[in-house]
Design a protein around this motif. Structure first.
Motif, PDB file in Angstrom:
ATOM      1  N   MET A 196      19.830 -32.915  15.239  1.00  0.00           N
ATOM      2  CA  MET A 196      19.465 -33.875  16.443  1.00  0.00           C
ATOM      3  C   MET A 196      19.181 -35.292  15.643  1.00  0.00           C
ATOM      4  O   MET A 196      18.350 -35.514  14.684  1.00  0.00           O
ATOM      5  CB  MET A 196      18.030 -33.540  17.098  1.00  0.00           C
ATOM      6  N   THR A 197      19.932 -36.543  16.161  1.00  0.00           N
ATOM      7  CA  THR A 197      19.862 -37.632  15.536  1.00  0.00           C
ATOM      8  C   THR A 197      18.317 -38.209  16.115  1.00  0.00           C
ATOM      9  O   THR A 197      18.034 -38.215  17.234  1.00  0.00           O
ATOM     10  CB  THR A 197      20.929 -38.485  16.582  1.00  0.00           C
ATOM     11  N   PRO A 198      17.830 -38.869  14.900  1.00  0.00           N
ATOM     12  CA  PRO A 198      16.527 -39.648  15.207  1.00  0.00           C
ATOM     13  C   PRO A 198      16.457 -40.480  16.512  1.00  0.00           C
ATOM     14  O   PRO A 198      17.724 -41.250  16.517  1.00  0.00           O
ATOM     15  CB  PRO A 198      16.154 -40.008  13.780  1.00  0.00           C
ATOM     16  N   ALA A 199      15.644 -40.945  17.191  1.00  0.00           N
ATOM     17  CA  ALA A 199      15.403 -41.760  18.209  1.00  0.00           C
ATOM     18  C   ALA A 199      15.346 -43.149  17.600  1.00  0.00           C
ATOM     19  O   ALA A 199      14.691 -43.303  16.375  1.00  0.00           O
ATOM     20  CB  ALA A 199      14.263 -41.520  19.254  1.00  0.00           C
ATOM     21  N   VAL A 200      16.045 -44.255  18.177  1.00  0.00           N
ATOM     22  CA  VAL A 200      15.985 -45.510  17.489  1.00  0.00           C
ATOM     23  C   VAL A 200      14.983 -46.208  18.304  1.00  0.00           C
ATOM     24  O   VAL A 200      15.165 -46.395  19.648  1.00  0.00           O
ATOM     25  CB  VAL A 200      17.237 -46.098  17.932  1.00  0.00           C
ATOM     26  N   SER A 201      14.037 -46.943  17.717  1.00  0.00           N
ATOM     27  CA  SER A 201      13.086 -47.656  18.402  1.00  0.00           C
ATOM     28  C   SER A 201      13.400 -49.178  18.167  1.00  0.00           C
ATOM     29  O   SER A 201      13.988 -49.489  17.153  1.00  0.00           O
ATOM     30  CB  SER A 201      11.652 -47.175  17.835  1.00  0.00           C
ATOM     31  N   PRO A 202      12.382 -50.155  18.716  1.00  0.00           N
ATOM     32  CA  PRO A 202      12.731 -51.561  18.608  1.00  0.00           C
ATOM     33  C   PRO A 202      12.513 -51.894  17.116  1.00  0.00           C
ATOM     34  O   PRO A 202      12.872 -52.902  16.462  1.00  0.00           O
ATOM     35  CB  PRO A 202      11.635 -52.286  19.413  1.00  0.00           C
ATOM     36  N   ALA A 203      11.721 -51.155  16.526  1.00  0.00           N
ATOM     37  CA  ALA A 203      11.248 -51.391  15.137  1.00  0.00           C
ATOM     38  C   ALA A 203      12.162 -50.867  13.826  1.00  0.00           C
ATOM     39  O   ALA A 203      12.022 -50.983  12.766  1.00  0.00           O
ATOM     40  CB  ALA A 203       9.874 -51.134  14.753  1.00  0.00           C
ATOM     41  N   THR A 204      13.157 -49.918  14.495  1.00  0.00           N
ATOM     42  CA  THR A 204      14.105 -49.486  13.420  1.00  0.00           C
ATOM     43  C   THR A 204      14.953 -50.309  12.917  1.00  0.00           C
ATOM     44  O   THR A 204      15.513 -51.396  13.362  1.00  0.00           O
ATOM     45  CB  THR A 204      15.116 -48.449  14.416  1.00  0.00           C
ATOM     46  N   PRO A 205      15.108 -50.169  11.426  1.00  0.00           N
ATOM     47  CA  PRO A 205      15.951 -51.242  10.464  1.00  0.00           C
ATOM     48  C   PRO A 205      17.200 -51.035  11.211  1.00  0.00           C
ATOM     49  O   PRO A 205      17.878 -50.181  11.328  1.00  0.00           O
ATOM     50  CB  PRO A 205      15.746 -50.398   9.384  1.00  0.00           C
ATOM     51  N   ILE A 206      18.082 -52.275  10.830  1.00  0.00           N
ATOM     52  CA  ILE A 206      19.400 -52.439  11.355  1.00  0.00           C
ATOM     53  C   ILE A 206      20.257 -52.441   9.924  1.00  0.00           C
ATOM     54  O   ILE A 206      19.938 -53.230   9.248  1.00  0.00           O
ATOM     55  CB  ILE A 206      19.571 -53.636  12.248  1.00  0.00           C
ATOM     56  N   VAL A 207      21.270 -51.580  10.134  1.00  0.00           N
ATOM     57  CA  VAL A 207      22.208 -51.707   9.062  1.00  0.00           C
ATOM     58  C   VAL A 207      23.457 -52.270   9.622  1.00  0.00           C
ATOM     59  O   VAL A 207      24.042 -51.666  10.357  1.00  0.00           O
ATOM     60  CB  VAL A 207      22.467 -50.463   8.267  1.00  0.00           C
ATOM     61  N   PHE A 208      24.001 -53.389   8.986  1.00  0.00           N
ATOM     62  CA  PHE A 208      25.149 -54.042   9.529  1.00  0.00           C
ATOM     63  C   PHE A 208      26.166 -53.382   8.761  1.00  0.00           C
ATOM     64  O   PHE A 208      26.296 -53.503   7.546  1.00  0.00           O
ATOM     65  CB  PHE A 208      25.140 -55.611   9.763  1.00  0.00           C
ATOM     66  N   VAL A 209      27.388 -53.225   9.655  1.00  0.00           N
ATOM     67  CA  VAL A 209      28.502 -52.718   8.758  1.00  0.00           C
ATOM     68  C   VAL A 209      29.862 -53.544   9.226  1.00  0.00           C
ATOM     69  O   VAL A 209      30.248 -53.790  10.308  1.00  0.00           O
ATOM     70  CB  VAL A 209      28.927 -51.314   8.972  1.00  0.00           C
ATOM     71  N   VAL A 210      30.381 -54.462   8.121  1.00  0.00           N
ATOM     72  CA  VAL A 210      31.394 -55.167   8.381  1.00  0.00           C
ATOM     73  C   VAL A 210      32.810 -54.524   7.817  1.00  0.00           C
ATOM     74  O   VAL A 210      32.889 -54.655   6.471  1.00  0.00           O
ATOM     75  CB  VAL A 210      31.473 -56.662   7.985  1.00  0.00           C
ATOM     76  N   ASP A 211      33.728 -54.003   8.197  1.00  0.00           N
ATOM     77  CA  ASP A 211      34.882 -53.225   7.658  1.00  0.00           C
ATOM     78  C   ASP A 211      36.061 -53.171   8.662  1.00  0.00           C
ATOM     79  O   ASP A 211      35.552 -52.901  10.139  1.00  0.00           O
ATOM     80  CB  ASP A 211      34.660 -51.911   7.123  1.00  0.00           C
ATOM     81  N   ASP A 212      37.214 -53.720   8.418  1.00  0.00           N
ATOM     82  CA  ASP A 212      38.181 -53.789   9.229  1.00  0.00           C
ATOM     83  C   ASP A 212      38.859 -52.370   9.772  1.00  0.00           C
ATOM     84  O   ASP A 212      39.882 -52.399  10.310  1.00  0.00           O
ATOM     85  CB  ASP A 212      39.327 -54.773   8.865  1.00  0.00           C
ATOM     86  N   ASP A 213      38.536 -51.294   8.874  1.00  0.00           N
ATOM     87  CA  ASP A 213      38.839 -49.957   9.223  1.00  0.00           C
ATOM     88  C   ASP A 213      38.161 -49.205  10.007  1.00  0.00           C
ATOM     89  O   ASP A 213      36.881 -49.118   9.745  1.00  0.00           O
ATOM     90  CB  ASP A 213      39.039 -49.346   7.821  1.00  0.00           C
ATOM     91  N   ILE A 214      38.665 -48.975  11.177  1.00  0.00           N
ATOM     92  CA  ILE A 214      37.740 -48.358  12.383  1.00  0.00           C
ATOM     93  C   ILE A 214      37.137 -47.071  11.907  1.00  0.00           C
ATOM     94  O   ILE A 214      36.122 -46.627  12.238  1.00  0.00           O
ATOM     95  CB  ILE A 214      38.434 -48.285  13.759  1.00  0.00           C
ATOM     96  N   SER A 215      37.930 -46.115  10.993  1.00  0.00           N
ATOM     97  CA  SER A 215      37.595 -44.909  10.596  1.00  0.00           C
ATOM     98  C   SER A 215      36.290 -45.076   9.624  1.00  0.00           C
ATOM     99  O   SER A 215      35.402 -44.313   9.830  1.00  0.00           O
ATOM    100  CB  SER A 215      38.603 -44.090   9.799  1.00  0.00           C
ATOM    101  N   VAL A 216      36.334 -45.967   8.737  1.00  0.00           N
ATOM    102  CA  VAL A 216      35.120 -46.231   7.943  1.00  0.00           C
ATOM    103  C   VAL A 216      34.026 -46.655   8.906  1.00  0.00           C
ATOM    104  O   VAL A 216      32.908 -46.131   8.462  1.00  0.00           O
ATOM    105  CB  VAL A 216      35.407 -47.601   6.980  1.00  0.00           C
TER     106      VAL A 216
END
Length: 220
Positions: free
Chosen positions: A1-21
């Motif tokens: 089960m995927t953990p719930a995301v709260s307003p305080a949840t850290p954000i991980v940004f991903v910048v990649d032009d490959d949609i599969s990645v």
């Protein structure tokens, strides 16, 4: 089960032009309980306002517009506390050295082990959390300092420089009793429990603040 995301949840940004990645990393990050935000280009990412909570960036080197290294340079000016991890399928030693010298947390070649990236992300988010905490502490400290009157700032500057109350009075042309009264207000407003703590707070503020005697000594 995927953990719930709260307003305080850290954000991980991903910048990649490959949609599969982007899609595979999004799934991986959600499974770890983080909030992923993915972008296909550097320009798309730059349109996103800076995060208010802990965050980091997983960044591809080769991008269609602004490449990863150029984005890193720009973020060093605009979002200096943003930890960056590079991922690439076409890296070389010179590129990795340039990225690491510029402050990258990690430089991984595709395909990479998920465990390596996740460990780098954990360390990056902790660094981000600590940086935000320090920033908040400084905001509070500056707010306390700004609550001081011009005279109280003068008194604070002189006492943390090592002058006795009598000497401060001589410098400012006021009585020792008045100096003590101002000193008491300084200690209270700065929430310093001791003289040693006040000196530490003044040091954190920097010489342009607590040690600035530019205000007129004729302020009452």
């Amino acid at each position: 089960m995927t953990p719930a995301v709260s307003p305080a949840t850290p954000i991980v940004f991903v910048v990649d032009d490959d949609i599969s990645v982007r899609e595979s990393l999004e799934l991986l990050l959600r499974c770890e309980g983080w909030q992923p935000e993915t972008f296909a280009s550097a320009q798309e990412f730059l349109l996103r306002p800076a995060a208010l909570g802990p965050s980091c960036l997983v960044l591809d080197v080769s991008l269609p517009d602004l490449n990863g290294l150029n984005l890193q340079t720009r973020l060093a000016l605009e979002r200096a506390d943003m930890p960056i991890m590079f991922i690439t399928g076409q890296g070389d030693v010179a590129t990795s050295v340039q990225a690491m010298k510029a402050g990258a947390v990690e430089f991984l070649m595709k395909p990479f082990k998920a465990s390596e990236l996740l460990q780098a992300i954990r360390e990056s988010l902790e660094c981000s959390r600590l940086a935000l905490a320090r920033e908040m502490e400084m905001r509070i400290l500056r707010s306390r300092y700004e609550s001081l009157t011009p005279r109280e700032r003068q008194v604070m500057a002189l006492i943390v420089s090592g002058l006795l109350n009598k000497q401060v009075g001589g410098e400012l042309g006021i009585s020792e009793i008045t100096v003590k009264a101002h000193r008491g207000q300084v200690m209270q407003k700065m929430q310093a429990k001791s003289f040693a703590e006040l000196v530490k707070l003044a040091t954190r503020l920097g010489p342009h603040r607590a040690l600035n005697l530019s205000s007129s000594v004729h302020v009452a």
